[in-house]
Design a protein around this motif. Sequence first.
Motif, PDB file in Angstrom:
ATOM      1  N   ASP A  74     -15.755  11.365   5.599  1.00 53.38           N
ATOM      2  CA  ASP A  74     -14.630  11.530   4.677  1.00 53.38           C
ATOM      3  C   ASP A  74     -14.100  12.955   4.663  1.00 53.38           C
ATOM      4  N   THR A  76       0.833  -1.207   0.000  1.00 51.82           N
ATOM      5  CA  THR A  76       0.000   0.000   0.000  1.00 51.82           C
ATOM      6  C   THR A  76       0.867   1.256   0.000  1.00 51.82           C
ATOM      7  N   SER A 132     -10.241  -4.301  -6.027  1.00 51.31           N
ATOM      8  CA  SER A 132     -11.508  -4.418  -6.753  1.00 51.31           C
ATOM      9  C   SER A 132     -11.449  -3.682  -8.093  1.00 51.31           C
ATOM     10  N   ARG A 133     -10.272  -3.323  -8.520  1.00 50.71           N
ATOM     11  CA  ARG A 133     -10.153  -2.619  -9.788  1.00 50.71           C
ATOM     12  C   ARG A 133     -10.605  -3.464 -10.963  1.00 50.71           C
ATOM     13  N   THR A 157      -7.864  -2.305  -0.446  1.00 49.90           N
ATOM     14  CA  THR A 157      -9.119  -2.945  -0.849  1.00 49.90           C
ATOM     15  C   THR A 157      -9.627  -2.351  -2.154  1.00 49.90           C
ATOM     16  N   SER A 158      -9.501  -1.049  -2.294  1.00 53.57           N
ATOM     17  CA  SER A 158      -9.985  -0.423  -3.527  1.00 53.57           C
ATOM     18  C   SER A 158      -9.106  -0.832  -4.711  1.00 53.57           C
ATOM     19  N   ASP A 205     -12.448  11.425  -3.636  1.00 55.64           N
ATOM     20  CA  ASP A 205     -12.486   9.969  -3.692  1.00 55.64           C
ATOM     21  C   ASP A 205     -12.017   9.375  -2.347  1.00 55.64           C
ATOM     22  N   THR A 206     -12.725   8.341  -1.878  1.00 53.07           N
ATOM     23  CA  THR A 206     -12.398   7.796  -0.555  1.00 53.07           C
ATOM     24  C   THR A 206     -10.992   7.196  -0.532  1.00 53.07           C
ATOM     25  N   ARG A 207     -10.592   6.549  -1.641  1.00 50.35           N
ATOM     26  CA  ARG A 207      -9.243   5.986  -1.694  1.00 50.35           C
ATOM     27  C   ARG A 207      -8.201   7.101  -1.613  1.00 50.35           C
ATOM     28  N   SER A 261      -7.917   8.411   1.963  1.00 58.61           N
ATOM     29  CA  SER A 261      -7.160   7.526   2.851  1.00 58.61           C
ATOM     30  C   SER A 261      -5.668   7.537   2.512  1.00 58.61           C
ATOM     31  N   ARG A 321      -8.204   0.469   3.460  1.00 63.44           N
ATOM     32  CA  ARG A 321      -9.184   1.049   2.543  1.00 63.44           C
ATOM     33  C   ARG A 321      -8.547   1.307   1.176  1.00 63.44           C
ATOM     34  N   VAL A 322      -7.302   1.722   1.183  1.00 70.36           N
ATOM     35  CA  VAL A 322      -6.600   1.936  -0.100  1.00 70.36           C
ATOM     36  C   VAL A 322      -6.418   0.603  -0.818  1.00 70.36           C
TER      37      VAL A 322
END
Lengths: 380, 293
Positions: B158, A278, B292-293, B288-289, B225-227, B230, B285-286
């Motif tokens: 956010d 990350t 799901s790309r 996980t996003s 954007d939430t990503r 974070s 959170r980063v």
Amino acid sequence: MDLDLDAKTLEFRDEVRDWLAEHVPRDPLPPMDSDEGFPLHREWERGLAEARLSAVTWPYEYGGRDASLLEWLVFEDEYYAAGAPSRVSANGIALLASTLFAFGTDEQRDRVLPRMARADDIWAQAWSEPEAGSDLAAVRSRATKTDGGWLLSGQKTWSSRASHADRAFGLFRSDPGAQRHRGLTYFMFDLRADGVTVRPIQQLDGVPGFAEIFLDDVFVPDDDVLGAPGEGWRVAMTTAGNERGLTLRSPGRFMAGAERLVDLWHANPDPRVADRVTDAWIGAQAYRLYTLGTISRLAEGGTLGAESSVNKLFWSELDVALHDTALDLLGADGELAGPRPPGWQSGHLFALSGPIYAGTNEIQRNVVAERVLGLPRGDR
Amino acid sequence: MRFALSTEQKELAASVHALLSSADLQAVAARWAAGDHEPGLDLLGRLAKIGVTELAEFPVELVVVFEELGRHAVPGPLIESYAVAPALGITGDLATVALPPHVPYALDADVAAPYVVDGDAVCRAEVGAPLTSVDPARRLFEVRPGEWVGTASDEALDVGMLCQSAQLIGLGRGLLDRASEYVTQRRQFGRPVGEFQAVKHHLANVLVALEFARPLVHAAAVTGDTRDISAARVAAADAAWLAARAALQVHGAIGYTREHAMSWALLKVKALRSAWGTQTWHRRRVLTSLRSR
């Protein structure tokens, strides 16, 4: 403040993407500094030049296409995402060319740049000497005035690309009585000239990516002095700033590396490595955004100063961290140096040079502390 | 593409900085910590007069202001009042909002109108026992949901996280400024300690971390954007913590005291690292996003 690409830039991106999809070799070329790889990389550069993609920001007359810095960044993004070959012309295009634009004569630009864009001449850099590494102002190789030119003598070392390149650029002491930054002159010279001996040096990866250059009364015409005699330090420092500050390491390299790292993590989602994956991805984003900020500032008339050193510290450390993480994810296969698993070990070896070249990171931290934070210089 | 602050945005930052520079923030914070809110409320009143309470619709301006608020380590429910409450449709001067689980306690609920987000409901908060934060200027209170006042939105959390990222950058910058000044004045072995490369390199590393975290914060303000938020928070909190550690180290023992202003900023960074989502949560959170790309 916005991050949107305009229609012209998007159109350019699509052209680059299509061209790369059609032309990037399916199998990676042998290393560019190897005997077999060098001519193949020169050939690749010629193809790029035919498509006017070898030096996109240059004026059209020299082989470029007058692209904006944003278009350059987009080109680099696409180039690395496509896994295209290493740029064997990078010393010339990223470093010498900007010095020629700043200090060269029209005659020099006309003579040097088109050949550089077509890879007719591939350039090596000749900065360091055995007694002048981080302390570049300690150079001792000398230039002696003669009829119609100069005679260069001395020894250069760690000269990137010099094992195979055609020409080189560097600093020589033209005033033997002057000390340190004074009395230096910036020369371009032919690596095939009489009196030049090149001794390739194998780097950590076994490939001779740099070399020693021995010069024994090598004649260089006056036309190959860049900037005024004695002004070499000032001339060279613009190149050094560009190297660290913008053009040498585009965000594309790290964006593509981070995407590949995320893919690697998908294949083996080890939770113990998740945070480092990350952070590498976040670091690549940060680098790209920072570069967009730099491009925006330059577009509004700003200049690059000591922030070049800030930049170099970040990308060089990011590159090592990203590749360290990949090797850990590969487990025992991390040891394998290629071709399987592809590229990570050679990328890691290359990344390890980042904190050293273009001015060591220790020197850069001094520069940042003194010129940005205003800390006292003091004795070294 | 133009990724740079406008002249107006730079002027906004400069005006907030000028206002805060004219105040004795350490005294304000010390009195705030002791429950004497008057000088702090006076300062917040002056900030309101230059418009900082009216920026909720303008995320870039918000982060510009929050970097300055962080730089001066201003106490009070700033994120809650300037960004979160407006996003929840709460009006009024000074509000505080708990958003469990990431923000379980209400900051300064003894001086601001307290609310709590309970699932998708926004409620007035019934204030319970006070809690002691590691940052003495953060006066925390337990809260329970009371009267329903509206429907919550995810954006409120956010935007709070976004503003906190900017505040952390500012705290880091303030710590770096103090450290740079201190090592230039403090002499040992007959010279300023800032001449020593070991000291220089600590502070250069801090500058690098802050300079590369700030664009992430600005980009997150632009995209929402939430990503991105974070990612910004991870980089900002790490950079601020690096700044705090380096500032403490180069100050030596004087930095390890409540008497020194630097330590108040350090304690605020410590507290904020745990509030508005942990680093681990934001990193997840980063990542996980990206999966799901």
